[in-house]
Design a protein around this motif. Structure first.
Motif, PDB file in Angstrom:
ATOM      1  N   UNK A   1      25.210  25.438  39.533  1.00 11.48           N
ATOM      2  CA  UNK A   1      25.974  25.781  40.734  1.00 11.48           C
ATOM      3  C   UNK A   1      27.038  24.746  41.073  1.00 11.48           C
ATOM      4  N   UNK A   2      26.710  23.466  40.890  1.00  8.63           N
ATOM      5  CA  UNK A   2      27.681  22.379  41.040  1.00  8.63           C
ATOM      6  C   UNK A   2      27.752  21.658  39.693  1.00  8.63           C
ATOM      7  N   UNK A   3      28.933  21.650  39.092  1.00  4.82           N
ATOM      8  CA  UNK A   3      29.103  21.171  37.718  1.00  4.82           C
ATOM      9  C   UNK A   3      30.229  20.132  37.683  1.00  4.82           C
ATOM     10  N   UNK A   4      29.959  18.873  38.059  1.00 12.38           N
ATOM     11  CA  UNK A   4      31.008  17.850  38.099  1.00 12.38           C
ATOM     12  C   UNK A   4      31.670  17.600  36.748  1.00 12.38           C
TER      13      UNK A   4
ATOM     14  N   UNK B   1      10.411  30.012  41.398  1.00 11.09           N
ATOM     15  CA  UNK B   1      11.105  30.975  42.258  1.00 11.09           C
ATOM     16  C   UNK B   1      11.556  30.315  43.558  1.00 11.09           C
ATOM     17  N   UNK B   2      10.716  29.440  44.113  1.00 13.12           N
ATOM     18  CA  UNK B   2      11.105  28.724  45.335  1.00 13.12           C
ATOM     19  C   UNK B   2      12.306  27.818  45.065  1.00 13.12           C
ATOM     20  N   UNK B   3      12.325  27.180  43.890  1.00 12.24           N
ATOM     21  CA  UNK B   3      13.448  26.320  43.529  1.00 12.24           C
ATOM     22  C   UNK B   3      14.736  27.126  43.398  1.00 12.24           C
ATOM     23  N   UNK B   4      14.645  28.354  42.893  1.00 11.80           N
ATOM     24  CA  UNK B   4      15.821  29.222  42.797  1.00 11.80           C
ATOM     25  C   UNK B   4      16.384  29.502  44.187  1.00 11.80           C
TER      26      UNK B   4
ATOM     27  N   UNK C   1      21.368  25.920  48.962  1.00 11.88           N
ATOM     28  CA  UNK C   1      22.224  24.742  48.906  1.00 11.88           C
ATOM     29  C   UNK C   1      23.670  25.098  48.641  1.00 11.88           C
ATOM     30  N   UNK C   2      23.895  26.028  47.728  1.00  8.52           N
ATOM     31  CA  UNK C   2      25.258  26.454  47.432  1.00  8.52           C
ATOM     32  C   UNK C   2      25.878  27.165  48.622  1.00  8.52           C
ATOM     33  N   UNK C   3      25.077  27.931  49.345  1.00  7.30           N
ATOM     34  CA  UNK C   3      25.576  28.607  50.543  1.00  7.30           C
ATOM     35  C   UNK C   3      25.981  27.597  51.613  1.00  7.30           C
TER      36      UNK C   3
ATOM     37  N   UNK D   1      34.508  27.694  51.121  1.00  2.00           N
ATOM     38  CA  UNK D   1      35.153  28.710  51.951  1.00  2.00           C
ATOM     39  C   UNK D   1      34.552  28.758  53.348  1.00  2.00           C
ATOM     40  N   UNK D   2      33.222  28.554  53.471  1.00  2.00           N
ATOM     41  CA  UNK D   2      32.537  28.623  54.772  1.00  2.00           C
ATOM     42  C   UNK D   2      31.430  27.576  54.812  1.00  2.00           C
ATOM     43  N   UNK D   3      31.791  26.287  54.818  1.00  2.19           N
ATOM     44  CA  UNK D   3      30.754  25.243  54.787  1.00  2.19           C
ATOM     45  C   UNK D   3      29.907  25.248  56.053  1.00  2.19           C
ATOM     46  N   UNK D   4      28.607  25.056  55.880  1.00  3.08           N
ATOM     47  CA  UNK D   4      27.668  24.996  56.996  1.00  3.08           C
ATOM     48  C   UNK D   4      27.247  23.561  57.295  1.00  3.08           C
ATOM     49  N   UNK D   5      27.973  22.602  56.743  1.00  2.91           N
ATOM     50  CA  UNK D   5      27.703  21.189  56.997  1.00  2.91           C
ATOM     51  C   UNK D   5      28.955  20.561  57.591  1.00  2.91           C
ATOM     52  N   UNK D   6      28.821  19.477  58.335  1.00  2.00           N
ATOM     53  CA  UNK D   6      30.008  18.790  58.878  1.00  2.00           C
ATOM     54  C   UNK D   6      30.746  18.037  57.776  1.00  2.00           C
ATOM     55  N   UNK D   7      31.622  18.751  57.077  1.00  2.00           N
ATOM     56  CA  UNK D   7      32.296  18.184  55.916  1.00  2.00           C
ATOM     57  C   UNK D   7      33.136  16.970  56.305  1.00  2.00           C
ATOM     58  N   UNK D   8      33.799  17.032  57.475  1.00  2.00           N
ATOM     59  CA  UNK D   8      34.636  15.918  57.902  1.00  2.00           C
ATOM     60  C   UNK D   8      33.859  14.629  58.029  1.00  2.00           C
ATOM     61  N   UNK D   9      32.673  14.697  58.629  1.00  2.00           N
ATOM     62  CA  UNK D   9      31.836  13.510  58.783  1.00  2.00           C
ATOM     63  C   UNK D   9      31.397  12.981  57.422  1.00  2.00           C
ATOM     64  N   UNK D  10      31.022  13.900  56.528  1.00  2.00           N
ATOM     65  CA  UNK D  10      30.574  13.497  55.196  1.00  2.00           C
ATOM     66  C   UNK D  10      31.690  12.803  54.431  1.00  2.00           C
TER      67      UNK D  10
END
Length: 406
Positions: A107-110, A249-252, A258-260, A265-274
């Motif tokens: 999902x995240x591939x640096x 299945x729980x890990x999936x 986490x990706x959501x 496009x619609x972050x649910x975390x305070x990106x500016x603070x991070x």
């Protein structure tokens, strides 16, 4: 009701795809699924006909009318290149590999940039030329990987794909006889086999014909239809009770959540603070995060610098691009109209439609369009401004030209 909906769907799909031979396998799952419901057609013909008419009016007719008005024919194919290009085995092979890559990429591939560079190095030049002949747009020939899965390139999902593959392999080894066993002694057995097998035939046809890059997203409606073949064994009932499977299945679900949460496009975390905390160390990671989230944050007014270079009273704007977020060019809605240009359009044709200014993406020239200077001379146009727009975090800033027709 479901049977009548299926009947409406297959009629609409047949009308929209036409009678082109390569499209017929895509209708197989619908054709097989509707077989047991055909008796309803005989029992209630008026009701079925009424539902079909309503379905066609709501599903087929609106796009057909719009296509006839704007494209010149009801299907819209007049503006499309309806012929497949290159070799069918190459398209099928590359699309199959690309589907695997899309669905197994983290999902995240640096390390996506390193992967993309590696692929470009290892593909021989003669094979690369054949790949480009078989695909109309950049995508599968490059086997391009993204740094993060987003809506535009998402497939079935890394976690779900990996868990499905592990489950199928585990069941295949524990229940070898029943994994692909079918009953052929009754209509129900044949019907079950058809329901399970036909989606794979349809996907085979799709992979052999598709020439565009977001094949992982295009296949989204097909994934659920492919699962019965892999999940029909009764041994899955015992498998899902095992602790390791439930933990996986729980890990999936954790991966998907986490990706959501961090979706640009619609972050649910305070990106500016991070970002502010990460920038304390001036790391490359913080700069990359800032670039990605700023591009998505500014997408609703991405073309503001280009609009600032145009006269305020511009009512019609010509546009040369592909798959870019052009919504802001129309805003405020009703005040401006955008005309998308093709390589063969002439200055006289544009002037008839009120186009005096054109916004052109530099990467389109030398590809779908001729050299920019040759095109500008043929159009009797002058460049009034050159600007850089960063519309995609994956490609970075790109040069754009604001052009005026003399």
């Amino acid at each position: 009701g479901c049977a009548r909906d299926l009947f409406t769907s297959i009629v609409s799909a047949a009308l929209m795809t036409g009678v082109k031979t390569s499209n017929l396998p895509l209708l197989l799952p619908w054709a097989v699924a509707i077989l047991p419901a055909l008796k309803i057609v005989r029992q209630r013909p008026v009701a079925v006909a009424a539902v079909c008419v309503l379905g066609i009016l709501s599903s087929f007719l609106p796009p057909a009318v719009l296509n006839w008005h704007y494209c010149g024919d009801w299907s819209g194919r007049l503006l499309e290149d309806d012929q497949t290009h290159g070799s069918l085995p190459i398209r099928l092979g590359v699309n199959t590999v690309y589907i695997g890559l899309v669905n197994l990429a983290p999902p995240v591939f640096p390390q996506a940039d390193k992967w993309n560079s590696f692929v470009q190095r290892v593909i021989p030049p003669h094979l690369s030329s054949k790949l480009r002949e078989s695909f109309t747009e950049q995508g599968p020939p490059e086997l391009h990987a993204e740094q993060m899965q987003i809506e535009e390139n998402a497939g079935f999902g890394f976690g779900a794909t990996l868990l499905l593959a592990v489950s199928a392999v585990a069941v295949a080894f524990s229940c070898r006889k029943s994994f692909f066993q079918f009953q052929f002694d009754s209509f129900d057995g044949l019907f079950e086999m058809g329901i399970v097998i036909c989606p794979w035939i349809a996907v085979f046809a799709l992979l052999s014909q598709s020439e565009v890059s977001p094949i992982g997203r295009i296949m989204a409606p097909c994934y659920i239809l492919l699962l019965p073949l892999l999940l029909r064994s009764p041994c899955h009932e015992q498998l899902v009770r095992k602790c390791w499977w439930r933990g996986s299945a729980f890990f999936v679900f954790v991966l998907a959540a986490g990706l959501l949460i961090i979706s640009p496009a619609r972050p649910l975390v305070p990106v500016g603070v991070l970002i502010a905390k990460l920038q304390a160390g001036h790391s490359k990671l913080s700069a990359r995060i800032e670039e990605v989230y700023s591009v998505y944050r500014d997408r609703n007014h991405a073309f503001a610098p280009a609009l600032a270079a145009l006269p305020p009273d511009t009512k019609v704007l010509g546009l040369i691009t592909y798959d870019d977020p052009e919504t802001s060019l129309w805003q405020p809605f009703g005040s401006r109209r955008v005309v998308c240009l093709e390589a063969g359009d002439t200055a006289a044709w544009l002037k008839e439609r009120g186009v005096q200014y054109i916004l052109a993406k530099s990467t389109r020239f030398g590809n779908r369009f001729p050299d920019f200077n040759d095109w500008r001379q043929r159009m009797n146009a002058v460049t009034i401004k050159e600007i850089q727009l960063n519309l995609r975090a994956g490609t970075g800033p790109v040069d754009w030209y604001v052009v005026r027709l003399n």
